[in-house]
Design a protein around this motif. Structure first.
Motif, PDB file in Angstrom:
ATOM      1  N   ALA A  68       0.918  -1.363   0.110  1.00 14.49           N
ATOM      2  CA  ALA A  68       0.023  -0.155  -0.058  1.00 14.49           C
ATOM      3  C   ALA A  68       0.974   1.197   0.040  1.00 14.49           C
ATOM      4  CB  ALA A  68      -0.879  -0.029   1.123  1.00 14.49           C
ATOM      5  N   THR A  69       0.192   2.234   0.040  1.00 15.41           N
ATOM      6  CA  THR A  69       1.065   3.636   0.093  1.00 15.41           C
ATOM      7  C   THR A  69      -0.227   4.826   0.219  1.00 15.41           C
ATOM      8  OG1 THR A  69       2.632   5.288  -0.754  1.00 15.41           O
ATOM      9  CG2 THR A  69       1.268   4.102  -2.290  1.00 15.41           C
ATOM     10  N   GLY A  70       0.208   5.912   1.117  1.00 11.76           N
ATOM     11  CA  GLY A  70      -0.583   6.871   1.502  1.00 11.76           C
ATOM     12  C   GLY A  70       0.143   8.208   0.786  1.00 11.76           C
ATOM     13  N   LEU A  71       1.173   7.952  -0.172  1.00 14.06           N
ATOM     14  CA  LEU A  71       2.005   9.000  -0.783  1.00 14.06           C
ATOM     15  C   LEU A  71       0.958   9.752  -1.948  1.00 14.06           C
ATOM     16  CD1 LEU A  71       5.551   7.431  -0.978  1.00 14.06           C
ATOM     17  CD2 LEU A  71       4.347   9.122   0.739  1.00 14.06           C
ATOM     18  N   TYR A  72       0.247   8.869  -2.541  1.00 11.66           N
ATOM     19  CA  TYR A  72      -0.902   9.661  -3.462  1.00 11.66           C
ATOM     20  C   TYR A  72      -1.486  10.906  -3.165  1.00 11.66           C
ATOM     21  CZ  TYR A  72       0.652   5.555  -6.222  1.00 11.66           C
ATOM     22  OH  TYR A  72       1.470   4.637  -7.010  1.00 11.66           O
ATOM     23  N   TRP A  73      -1.986  10.868  -1.736  1.00 11.18           N
ATOM     24  CA  TRP A  73      -2.668  12.048  -1.456  1.00 11.18           C
ATOM     25  C   TRP A  73      -1.762  13.329  -1.381  1.00 11.18           C
ATOM     26  CZ3 TRP A  73      -7.401  10.918  -1.364  1.00 11.18           C
ATOM     27  CH2 TRP A  73      -8.111   9.603  -1.110  1.00 11.18           C
ATOM     28  N   PRO A 111      -5.520   6.011  -8.753  1.00 13.49           N
ATOM     29  CA  PRO A 111      -5.022   6.564  -9.919  1.00 13.49           C
ATOM     30  C   PRO A 111      -5.278   8.163 -10.107  1.00 13.49           C
ATOM     31  CG  PRO A 111      -7.156   5.638 -10.326  1.00 13.49           C
ATOM     32  CD  PRO A 111      -6.780   5.221  -8.816  1.00 13.49           C
ATOM     33  N   GLY A 112      -5.824   8.750  -9.233  1.00 14.04           N
ATOM     34  CA  GLY A 112      -5.926  10.214  -9.451  1.00 14.04           C
ATOM     35  C   GLY A 112      -7.349  10.618  -8.400  1.00 14.04           C
ATOM     36  N   VAL A 113      -6.957  12.009  -7.894  1.00 14.98           N
ATOM     37  CA  VAL A 113      -8.248  12.548  -7.148  1.00 14.98           C
ATOM     38  C   VAL A 113      -8.951  13.528  -7.729  1.00 14.98           C
ATOM     39  CG1 VAL A 113      -8.274  13.518  -4.582  1.00 14.98           C
ATOM     40  CG2 VAL A 113      -6.516  11.645  -5.000  1.00 14.98           C
ATOM     41  N   VAL A 114     -10.298  13.471  -7.730  1.00 17.85           N
ATOM     42  CA  VAL A 114     -11.093  14.696  -8.038  1.00 17.85           C
ATOM     43  C   VAL A 114     -11.113  15.706  -6.969  1.00 17.85           C
ATOM     44  CG1 VAL A 114     -13.345  15.323  -8.790  1.00 17.85           C
ATOM     45  CG2 VAL A 114     -12.183  13.295  -9.986  1.00 17.85           C
ATOM     46  N   GLY A 115     -11.154  15.180  -5.888  1.00 15.37           N
ATOM     47  CA  GLY A 115     -11.405  15.933  -4.479  1.00 15.37           C
ATOM     48  C   GLY A 115     -11.349  14.916  -3.148  1.00 15.37           C
ATOM     49  N   ALA A 116     -10.798  15.581  -2.246  1.00 15.92           N
ATOM     50  CA  ALA A 116     -10.930  14.900  -1.104  1.00 15.92           C
ATOM     51  C   ALA A 116     -11.334  15.726   0.178  1.00 15.92           C
ATOM     52  CB  ALA A 116      -9.454  14.394  -0.946  1.00 15.92           C
ATOM     53  N   ASP A 117     -12.476  15.558   0.738  1.00 18.71           N
ATOM     54  CA  ASP A 117     -12.990  16.477   1.767  1.00 18.71           C
ATOM     55  C   ASP A 117     -12.123  16.521   3.122  1.00 18.71           C
ATOM     56  OD1 ASP A 117     -15.007  17.133   0.021  1.00 18.71           O
ATOM     57  OD2 ASP A 117     -16.471  15.841   0.927  1.00 18.71           O
ATOM     58  N   GLU A 123      -6.775  20.011  -4.088  1.00 25.47           N
ATOM     59  CA  GLU A 123      -7.095  20.715  -5.220  1.00 25.47           C
ATOM     60  C   GLU A 123      -7.982  20.024  -6.091  1.00 25.47           C
ATOM     61  OE1 GLU A 123      -4.466  21.081  -9.492  1.00 25.47           O
ATOM     62  OE2 GLU A 123      -3.820  19.739  -8.063  1.00 25.47           O
ATOM     63  N   PRO A 124      -9.228  20.666  -6.466  1.00 27.72           N
ATOM     64  CA  PRO A 124     -10.404  20.201  -7.262  1.00 27.72           C
ATOM     65  C   PRO A 124     -10.129  20.102  -8.666  1.00 27.72           C
ATOM     66  CG  PRO A 124     -10.983  22.613  -6.868  1.00 27.72           C
ATOM     67  CD  PRO A 124      -9.553  22.241  -6.021  1.00 27.72           C
ATOM     68  N   ILE A 125     -10.150  18.728  -9.290  1.00 29.58           N
ATOM     69  CA  ILE A 125      -9.761  18.660 -10.547  1.00 29.58           C
ATOM     70  C   ILE A 125     -11.160  18.205 -11.246  1.00 29.58           C
ATOM     71  CG2 ILE A 125      -8.419  17.061 -12.231  1.00 29.58           C
ATOM     72  CD1 ILE A 125      -6.814  19.004 -10.188  1.00 29.58           C
ATOM     73  N   PRO A 126     -11.306  19.003 -12.613  1.00 30.21           N
ATOM     74  CA  PRO A 126     -12.557  18.641 -13.297  1.00 30.21           C
ATOM     75  C   PRO A 126     -12.580  17.065 -13.624  1.00 30.21           C
ATOM     76  CG  PRO A 126     -11.518  20.707 -14.034  1.00 30.21           C
ATOM     77  CD  PRO A 126     -10.605  20.012 -13.127  1.00 30.21           C
ATOM     78  N   TYR A 127     -13.677  16.366 -13.612  1.00 28.40           N
ATOM     79  CA  TYR A 127     -13.663  14.859 -13.735  1.00 28.40           C
ATOM     80  C   TYR A 127     -13.141  14.494 -15.119  1.00 28.40           C
ATOM     81  CZ  TYR A 127     -15.755  10.598 -12.058  1.00 28.40           C
ATOM     82  OH  TYR A 127     -15.868   9.314 -11.583  1.00 28.40           O
ATOM     83  N   ASP A 128     -13.491  15.080 -15.898  1.00 25.10           N
ATOM     84  CA  ASP A 128     -13.074  14.443 -17.303  1.00 25.10           C
ATOM     85  C   ASP A 128     -11.615  14.525 -17.454  1.00 25.10           C
ATOM     86  OD1 ASP A 128     -13.086  17.491 -17.081  1.00 25.10           O
ATOM     87  OD2 ASP A 128     -13.569  17.418 -19.570  1.00 25.10           O
ATOM     88  N   LEU A 129     -10.986  15.621 -16.882  1.00 26.56           N
ATOM     89  CA  LEU A 129      -9.275  16.023 -17.089  1.00 26.56           C
ATOM     90  C   LEU A 129      -8.792  14.905 -16.064  1.00 26.56           C
ATOM     91  CD1 LEU A 129      -8.908  19.703 -17.097  1.00 26.56           C
ATOM     92  CD2 LEU A 129      -8.700  18.328 -18.974  1.00 26.56           C
ATOM     93  N   ALA A 130      -9.505  14.676 -14.856  1.00 25.61           N
ATOM     94  CA  ALA A 130      -9.045  13.575 -13.837  1.00 25.61           C
ATOM     95  C   ALA A 130      -9.061  12.247 -14.613  1.00 25.61           C
ATOM     96  CB  ALA A 130      -9.804  13.629 -12.718  1.00 25.61           C
ATOM     97  N   TYR A 131      -9.942  11.840 -15.213  1.00 27.30           N
ATOM     98  CA  TYR A 131     -10.084  10.589 -16.025  1.00 27.30           C
ATOM     99  C   TYR A 131      -8.889  10.578 -17.240  1.00 27.30           C
ATOM    100  CZ  TYR A 131     -12.494   6.302 -17.354  1.00 27.30           C
ATOM    101  OH  TYR A 131     -12.836   5.048 -17.955  1.00 27.30           O
ATOM    102  N   GLU A 132      -8.829  11.322 -18.033  1.00 24.70           N
ATOM    103  CA  GLU A 132      -7.775  11.433 -18.812  1.00 24.70           C
ATOM    104  C   GLU A 132      -6.431  11.191 -18.420  1.00 24.70           C
ATOM    105  OE1 GLU A 132      -5.828  14.886 -21.924  1.00 24.70           O
ATOM    106  OE2 GLU A 132      -7.942  14.681 -21.482  1.00 24.70           O
ATOM    107  N   ARG A 133      -6.055  12.139 -17.126  1.00 21.42           N
ATOM    108  CA  ARG A 133      -4.790  11.991 -16.557  1.00 21.42           C
ATOM    109  C   ARG A 133      -4.596  10.824 -15.961  1.00 21.42           C
ATOM    110  NH1 ARG A 133      -5.678  18.239 -14.423  1.00 21.42           N
ATOM    111  NH2 ARG A 133      -5.034  19.103 -16.405  1.00 21.42           N
TER     112      ARG A 133
END
Length: 283
Positions: A68-73, A111-117, A123-133
């Motif tokens: 596992a890893t928590g580094l992606y946050w 694989p990516g974060v759109v948002g994390a409360d 950083e909020p990321i638009p969903y379509d861009l998050a999916y692409e990235r």
């Protein structure tokens, strides 16, 4: 199914040897370490350091069940900042390399974060861009993963991304590779759905399972509780896993805010093992 426990379930001040010893005494067959900044497995770990970790697990009769890893946050693979995305890519590369050296064939990937409360200033990321990235992030690591025979197991986690089993399935299938699969977290699915509905839809894509429990009435991250004390319908979950012919690792992840016991925290590990025995034997 094989019973394992994640390193985050233990008091952080314990050294790795003590965590492994307590896990073995509780009856776990596996142990899931993490890649961290300063832990026993870190971004700069040498081959000798990784061999030492592997040997220590073997000494205690435990198999390393995943990485596992928590580094992606703090390194969002879907960030608008190319430098942050590159940091995430480097974390994933090291995760694959460390897993291979440790004899682990599957790693937990966000694989990516759109948002994390629960992360201030995320950083909020638009969903379509998050999916692409996110797709570019996974695709970029696939040749290395295939070479080392390490599965990239995408977790359903509170990142406001891949929010349904159909979407998770489609994301995984879009790569057309056996080296991309699902790290299904039972407790994470409860806030917005039913884990027993996810399992048959993911089916053969399941690579690892996390066991957590959650109370819907709380509804926030503080709703995570000890196994058997939340709203997970465990008989339905186990029946779904068996119907999907899943026979791999199930790993307890007793992360904060599940509190460590103020005294004798090793009892949490023993109680978690007993709960998992009941869950897996009771259907």
């Amino acid at each position: 199914m094989k019973k394992s426990i994640n390193i985050w379930s233990f008091p952080p001040e314990w050294d790795l040897a003590r965590k492994l010893e307590v896990a073995a005494e509780a009856g776990f067959a596996g142990f899931e370490p993490d890649l961290s900044e300063h832990g026993p497995i870190h971004l700069g770990s040498s081959a000798a350091e990784l061999a030492e970790v592997r040997g220590l697990a073997e000494k205690h009769g435990l198999q390393l069940s995943g990485l596992a890893t928590g580094l992606y946050w703090a390194a969002n693979a879907a960030s608008a900042d190319p430098a942050v995305r590159e940091r995430a890519a480097e974390i994933l590369r090291r995760q694959i390399e460390c897993a291979a050296a440790l004899g682990i064939d599957a790693i937990l990937v966000i694989p990516g974060v759109v948002g994390a409360d629960f992360i201030p200033g995320a950083e909020p990321i638009p969903y379509d861009l998050a999916y692409e990235r996110a797709r570019a992030f996974i695709a970029g690591a696939l040749p290395l993963a295939a070479r080392h025979r390490v599965h990239l197991a995408v977790e359903n986690v509170w990142n406001k991304f891949l929010l349904s089993p159909l979407e998770m399935r489609g994301f995984i299938d879009s790569f057309g590779s056996e080296w991309v699969g699902s790290y299904f977290d039972v407790g994470n699915a409860v806030a917005t759905g039913y884990p027993e509905h996810w399992i048959p839809l993911l089916g053969s894509r399941l690579r690892r399972i996390h066991f957590k429990d959650f109370r819907r009435s709380v509804g926030t991250i503080h709703g995570f509780v000890e196994l058997l004390s939340g709203d997970v319908h465990w008989p339905a979950v186990v029946a779904a896993l068996r119907a999907a012919n899943y026979a791999g690792w199930v790993t307890a992840e007793m992360i904060p805010p599940v509190p460590f016991y103020k005294h004798h925290p090793e009892v949490l590990i023993a109680n978690t093992a007993r709960a998992m025995d009941a869950i897996l034997s009771g259907g």
